[in-house]
Design a protein around this motif. Structure first.
Motif, PDB file in Angstrom:
ATOM      1  N   ALA A 183       0.833  -1.209   0.000  1.00  0.00           N
ATOM      2  CA  ALA A 183       0.000   0.000   0.000  1.00  0.00           C
ATOM      3  C   ALA A 183       0.863   1.252   0.000  1.00  0.00           C
ATOM      4  O   ALA A 183       0.508   2.262  -0.630  1.00  0.00           O
ATOM      5  CB  ALA A 183      -0.932  -0.016   1.208  1.00  0.00           C
ATOM      6  N   ARG A 184       2.012   1.211   0.687  1.00  0.00           N
ATOM      7  CA  ARG A 184       2.915   2.364   0.660  1.00  0.00           C
ATOM      8  C   ARG A 184       3.648   2.465  -0.669  1.00  0.00           C
ATOM      9  O   ARG A 184       3.919   3.563  -1.147  1.00  0.00           O
ATOM     10  CB  ARG A 184       3.937   2.269   1.797  1.00  0.00           C
ATOM     11  N   ARG A 185       3.939   1.336  -1.260  1.00  0.00           N
ATOM     12  CA  ARG A 185       4.742   1.303  -2.482  1.00  0.00           C
ATOM     13  C   ARG A 185       3.928   1.701  -3.712  1.00  0.00           C
ATOM     14  O   ARG A 185       4.470   2.328  -4.637  1.00  0.00           O
ATOM     15  CB  ARG A 185       5.290  -0.116  -2.681  1.00  0.00           C
ATOM     16  N   ILE A 186       2.663   1.370  -3.762  1.00  0.00           N
ATOM     17  CA  ILE A 186       1.875   1.554  -4.970  1.00  0.00           C
ATOM     18  C   ILE A 186       1.791   3.035  -5.332  1.00  0.00           C
ATOM     19  O   ILE A 186       1.701   3.909  -4.455  1.00  0.00           O
ATOM     20  CB  ILE A 186       0.468   0.932  -4.793  1.00  0.00           C
ATOM     21  N   GLU A 236      -1.128   0.782 -15.381  1.00  0.00           N
ATOM     22  CA  GLU A 236      -0.137  -0.168 -15.887  1.00  0.00           C
ATOM     23  C   GLU A 236       1.250   0.142 -15.328  1.00  0.00           C
ATOM     24  O   GLU A 236       2.021  -0.774 -15.009  1.00  0.00           O
ATOM     25  CB  GLU A 236      -0.120  -0.143 -17.411  1.00  0.00           C
ATOM     26  N   ALA A 237       1.587   1.427 -15.203  1.00  0.00           N
ATOM     27  CA  ALA A 237       2.883   1.780 -14.628  1.00  0.00           C
ATOM     28  C   ALA A 237       2.987   1.297 -13.187  1.00  0.00           C
ATOM     29  O   ALA A 237       4.039   0.813 -12.749  1.00  0.00           O
ATOM     30  CB  ALA A 237       3.097   3.288 -14.701  1.00  0.00           C
ATOM     31  N   ALA A 238       1.894   1.419 -12.427  1.00  0.00           N
ATOM     32  CA  ALA A 238       1.898   0.931 -11.048  1.00  0.00           C
ATOM     33  C   ALA A 238       2.041  -0.584 -11.009  1.00  0.00           C
ATOM     34  O   ALA A 238       2.753  -1.136 -10.154  1.00  0.00           O
ATOM     35  CB  ALA A 238       0.609   1.360 -10.353  1.00  0.00           C
ATOM     36  N   ARG A 239       1.400  -1.278 -11.943  1.00  0.00           N
ATOM     37  CA  ARG A 239       1.513  -2.734 -11.982  1.00  0.00           C
ATOM     38  C   ARG A 239       2.957  -3.159 -12.278  1.00  0.00           C
ATOM     39  O   ARG A 239       3.502  -4.053 -11.624  1.00  0.00           O
ATOM     40  CB  ARG A 239       0.567  -3.291 -13.048  1.00  0.00           C
ATOM     41  N   GLN A 240       3.573  -2.522 -13.277  1.00  0.00           N
ATOM     42  CA  GLN A 240       4.944  -2.871 -13.610  1.00  0.00           C
ATOM     43  C   GLN A 240       5.909  -2.543 -12.473  1.00  0.00           C
ATOM     44  O   GLN A 240       6.883  -3.273 -12.236  1.00  0.00           O
ATOM     45  CB  GLN A 240       5.368  -2.147 -14.891  1.00  0.00           C
ATOM     46  N   ASP A 241       5.660  -1.467 -11.771  1.00  0.00           N
ATOM     47  CA  ASP A 241       6.521  -1.095 -10.647  1.00  0.00           C
ATOM     48  C   ASP A 241       6.479  -2.160  -9.565  1.00  0.00           C
ATOM     49  O   ASP A 241       7.516  -2.541  -9.015  1.00  0.00           O
ATOM     50  CB  ASP A 241       6.081   0.257 -10.090  1.00  0.00           C
ATOM     51  N   LEU A 242       5.300  -2.663  -9.258  1.00  0.00           N
ATOM     52  CA  LEU A 242       5.189  -3.713  -8.243  1.00  0.00           C
ATOM     53  C   LEU A 242       5.813  -5.013  -8.732  1.00  0.00           C
ATOM     54  O   LEU A 242       6.432  -5.746  -7.954  1.00  0.00           O
ATOM     55  CB  LEU A 242       3.723  -3.930  -7.878  1.00  0.00           C
ATOM     56  N   ASP A 273       3.792 -12.869 -10.830  1.00  0.00           N
ATOM     57  CA  ASP A 273       2.777 -12.257 -11.675  1.00  0.00           C
ATOM     58  C   ASP A 273       2.020 -11.215 -10.866  1.00  0.00           C
ATOM     59  O   ASP A 273       1.741 -11.418  -9.682  1.00  0.00           O
ATOM     60  CB  ASP A 273       1.801 -13.316 -12.205  1.00  0.00           C
ATOM     61  N   VAL A 274       1.722 -10.100 -11.524  1.00  0.00           N
ATOM     62  CA  VAL A 274       0.910  -9.042 -10.933  1.00  0.00           C
ATOM     63  C   VAL A 274      -0.121  -8.634 -11.976  1.00  0.00           C
ATOM     64  O   VAL A 274       0.246  -8.298 -13.109  1.00  0.00           O
ATOM     65  CB  VAL A 274       1.747  -7.815 -10.512  1.00  0.00           C
ATOM     66  N   GLN A 275      -1.398  -8.668 -11.609  1.00  0.00           N
ATOM     67  CA  GLN A 275      -2.478  -8.286 -12.511  1.00  0.00           C
ATOM     68  C   GLN A 275      -3.283  -7.159 -11.879  1.00  0.00           C
ATOM     69  O   GLN A 275      -3.580  -7.194 -10.681  1.00  0.00           O
ATOM     70  CB  GLN A 275      -3.395  -9.476 -12.805  1.00  0.00           C
ATOM     71  N   ALA A 276      -3.618  -6.158 -12.696  1.00  0.00           N
ATOM     72  CA  ALA A 276      -4.459  -5.047 -12.249  1.00  0.00           C
ATOM     73  C   ALA A 276      -5.729  -5.045 -13.088  1.00  0.00           C
ATOM     74  O   ALA A 276      -5.661  -5.160 -14.316  1.00  0.00           O
ATOM     75  CB  ALA A 276      -3.725  -3.719 -12.400  1.00  0.00           C
ATOM     76  N   SER A 277      -6.884  -4.917 -12.451  1.00  0.00           N
ATOM     77  CA  SER A 277      -8.151  -4.960 -13.180  1.00  0.00           C
ATOM     78  C   SER A 277      -9.165  -4.053 -12.506  1.00  0.00           C
ATOM     79  O   SER A 277      -9.088  -3.777 -11.306  1.00  0.00           O
ATOM     80  CB  SER A 277      -8.693  -6.396 -13.239  1.00  0.00           C
ATOM     81  N   PHE A 327      -5.729  -5.398  -7.420  1.00  0.00           N
ATOM     82  CA  PHE A 327      -4.408  -5.888  -7.796  1.00  0.00           C
ATOM     83  C   PHE A 327      -4.270  -7.307  -7.255  1.00  0.00           C
ATOM     84  O   PHE A 327      -4.348  -7.531  -6.037  1.00  0.00           O
ATOM     85  CB  PHE A 327      -3.309  -4.993  -7.226  1.00  0.00           C
ATOM     86  N   ALA A 328      -4.086  -8.261  -8.168  1.00  0.00           N
ATOM     87  CA  ALA A 328      -3.958  -9.670  -7.796  1.00  0.00           C
ATOM     88  C   ALA A 328      -2.497 -10.088  -7.938  1.00  0.00           C
ATOM     89  O   ALA A 328      -1.885  -9.888  -8.996  1.00  0.00           O
ATOM     90  CB  ALA A 328      -4.851 -10.536  -8.674  1.00  0.00           C
TER      91      ALA A 328
END
Length: 672
Positions: A282-285, A299-305, A313-317, A332-333
């Motif tokens: 939560a702090r990192r996102i 998408e940038a937040a997903r790639q950063d995580l 794997d990290v998926q954002a929907s 975020f899964a």
């Protein structure tokens, strides 16, 4: 007594039956005789006839496609033809081949229409390949692919005879777009759709443009992406409808567009976290509620995580429906990767000998993406610059986001023993520093280091305590995430300044300044090769020690050259001042070196390299002084999924009296 009289048979009646029976037997005999004659005649006739021609089943064939003169269209036609794609992989009977030919008409017409050629014609001719004999039951030498007699013609092809299927596409006139209409969806009412400038650019199609199907479809996809990027999270652009106007050679297109409301980000849910602490994520996102909904930022937040190295794997929907205030919840899964990993590493060069060992890594040891790496290496397995076996044992701890985002804490504890010809060293080092990323290309670091060591050189032993405050900066525009992947473009620059104090027989202060730069030029930029196949690589290294003379600083803090990092062909620390009549290097307080290397990919997995290195070391504080040493050589590369395996052989062109005649280097990845 009266009764009925049974008539008596006369002799005439008995004779008549016998005669008839004889006649029947005589007739049967004559019939049998005639049958026998027919059978004998048939046998003789069949024996006289030549054997029938048996048709080929399966029927082999070769497909030839005549070019249209438009390269991308020819590629699309070839990719669309099932005749071409299946001719070597699927056996086909004559009837099935005829069906395959008929089906290709529609497939090829679709390919032509997708490039705007709606008036195109396709001709397919089938004939025997050169050297064959005409089919006996088909007088024409070739058959049209749409001729209903084609299956019979194919059946009559002699066994073992291949046929040639020749496809001739004729483009005709290209069609252009007529009316391009934007129709509002029922959810948006009847208000006309008016696009702003970015939306018109995203759509990219207008009346008068060529009616290319991929452009029309991409226009709808791009327009929907632009609408979402403007905050319309529910935006939809339907598959376009088209009406062909043959009279005007135009194609009318209609898009159904739903904008929907402008939306902000709502609650952000995290799922799939097991060992990783949700509070850290939560702090990192990089997203927060009430922020404008923009897929690029999500998408940038997903790639950063995903870059943390903790997750496989990290998926954002989106998590509809919209909540109060027109907010779109997000989910975020996460799928956590393997936490522990063991690795084996090794390398060899004729100067430093062999080195090998194992590493154990825990990628999430405390639940906040901290990485602990323990490594044990054996060094000095032979080698012209070594006097015996040594070791290198260290523990690295990396704590990301230390105090701030994009700022990592790096701590190392290391024990070293190396028995070089220049000196023998046993040391314990402790260092800690902050590594901060400034954008995508810049990285700076600063910290502190303490070292306690025992060094023997030329029969003299000394103990040193050294403290230093290293400061460094790096710039990398190669765009590579894996450091051992070969660079083909861009620049790498690293510069460091290390103020130090040596605590022995009083305190000696000195500062070590070093800089390295490399750049890469792909010959594809001047049209001489394909991208990434032929590359020139250049490297320059310079160093200087300020504040103390050579013998006022410990031997391991002095500057040396020679080896794969500076001048190949000379052993490690083999360039620079040496003690008289020995292989012992003194080291210096200035150093410079340069490299030119040509790298050529060969085939799919192999490559070669030619290189020349030059460098010098001096006891003054200014580089570009000393005896210049030059080495040259060549190498081979084998490219693996994890990087190239490198084997280089180098020769000194002006070696000193105590120098080696050649050097061999084996490792993973390019030298720079």
């Amino acid at each position: 007594m009266t009764g009925s009289r049974r008539p008596r048979a006369t002799s005439r009646g008995r004779a008549s039956r016998a005669d008839r029976a004889g006649e029947d037997r005589a007739g049967a005999g004559r019939t049998a005789s005639r049958r026998a004659v027919l059978v004998v005649g048939l046998v003789v006739f069949v024996g006289w006839m030549p054997p029938p021609v048996r048709g080929a089943d399966p029927q082999s064939y070769v497909t030839v496609i005549r070019p249209t003169g438009q390269g991308d269209l020819d590629a699309a036609i070839s990719a669309s033809s099932s005749l071409l794609s299946l001719q070597k992989t699927k056996a086909v009977s004559p009837f099935a081949l005829a069906g395959r030919i008929r089906n290709d008409y529609d497939r090829l017409r679709t390919a032509l229409e997708s490039y705007g050629y709606y008036a195109a014609t396709i001709r397919i001719a089938v004939g025997l390949r050169a050297g064959g004999h005409a089919a006996p039951s088909a007088p024409p030498a070739t058959m049209d692919g749409q001729d209903p007699r084609l299956p019979e013609w194919l059946l009559a092809v002699p066994k073992g005879q291949a046929v040639q299927v020749t496809i001739t596409p004729v483009r005709g006139d290209i069609f252009h777009l007529g009316q391009v209409t934007l129709k509002p969806s029922p959810e948006d009412g009847t208000a006309p759709i008016v696009l702003n400038a970015p939306e018109r650019t995203a759509l990219g199609v207008a009346s008068g443009h060529p009616a290319i199907a991929s452009d029309v479809l991409a226009g709808g996809v791009n327009l929907q992406a632009e609408l979402k990027e403007e905050g319309h999270a529910l935006a939809q652009v339907g598959t376009p409808k088209a009406w062909l106007r043959p009279q005007t050679h135009t194609l009318d297109v209609e898009y159904t567009v739903r904008r929907g409301p402008i939306v902000t980000i709502g609650a952000i849910a995290l799922s799939g976290l097991k060992r990783t602490h949700p509070a850290y994520i939560a702090r990192r996102i990089t997203l927060h509620p009430d922020q404008l909904y923009q897929p690029s930022h999500i998408e940038a937040a997903r790639q950063d995580l995903a870059s943390l190295g903790v997750f496989s794997d990290v998926q954002a929907s989106d998590a509809p429906p919209l909540t109060a205030g027109r907010q779109m919840p997000l989910n975020f899964a996460f799928t956590e990767g393997k936490q522990r990993m063991a690795e084996v590493e090794g390398g060899y060069s004729t100067d430093l000998g062999g080195r090998g060992g194992v590493s154990w890594t825990h990628n999430n040891i405390f639940g906040n993406a901290e990485r602990l790496r323990l490594t044990t290496l054996v060094t000095g397995l032979g080698g012209s610059a070594q006097q015996g076996l040594g070791y290198d044992v260290y523990a690295d701890l990396l704590k990301p986001d230390f105090g701030d985002r994009d700022q990592n804490l790096s701590v190392r504890v290391e024990g070293i023993r190396q028995l070089l010809y220049s000196y023998r060293q046993t040391a314990l080092l402790v260092r800690a520093g902050i590594v901060r990323h400034l954008g995508r290309r810049w990285t700076v670091s600063f910290g502190g280091e303490a070292e306690q060591e025992h060094i023997e050189q030329m029969g003299m032993s000394n103990d040193y305590t050294i403290v230093s405050l290293p400061l460094s900066a790096t710039y990398d525009s190669t765009g590579l995430t894996n450091p051992i992947d070969p660079a083909t473009h861009g620049v790498r620059i690293a510069a460091s300044a290390t103020p130090s104090a040596s605590l022995i027989s009083g305190t000696s202060f000195f500062t070590i300044l070093q800089a390295t730069a490399s750049t890469y030029f792909d010959l594809s930029h001047v049209g001489l090769s394909r991208p990434g196949r032929s590359v020139f690589a250049f490297r320059g290294v310079v160093g200087s020690v300020q504040g103390a003379s050579t013998f006022e600083i410990p031997p391991d803090q002095r500057l040396y050259a020679g080896g794969s990092a500076t001048v190949r062909g000379f052993r490690y620390q083999g360039v620079g001042p040496q003690f008289p009549n020995s292989k012992y290097a003194i080291g210096g307080t200035s150093m410079d070196a340069g490299t030119v290397e040509f790298r050529q990919r060969l085939f799919r997995s192999f490559g070669a390299a030619l290189f020349a290195d030059a460098g010098q070391v001096d006891t003054g504080s200014s580089p570009l002084h000393g005896t210049l040493r030059v080495g040259a050589g060549a190498g081979v590369r084998y490219y693996t999924p994890i990087g190239p395996v490198r084997v280089d052989v180098a020769f000194p062109l002006n070696r000193p009296a105590q120098g080696d005649t050649w050097e061999l280097y084996i490792g993973l990845g390019e030298t720079f």
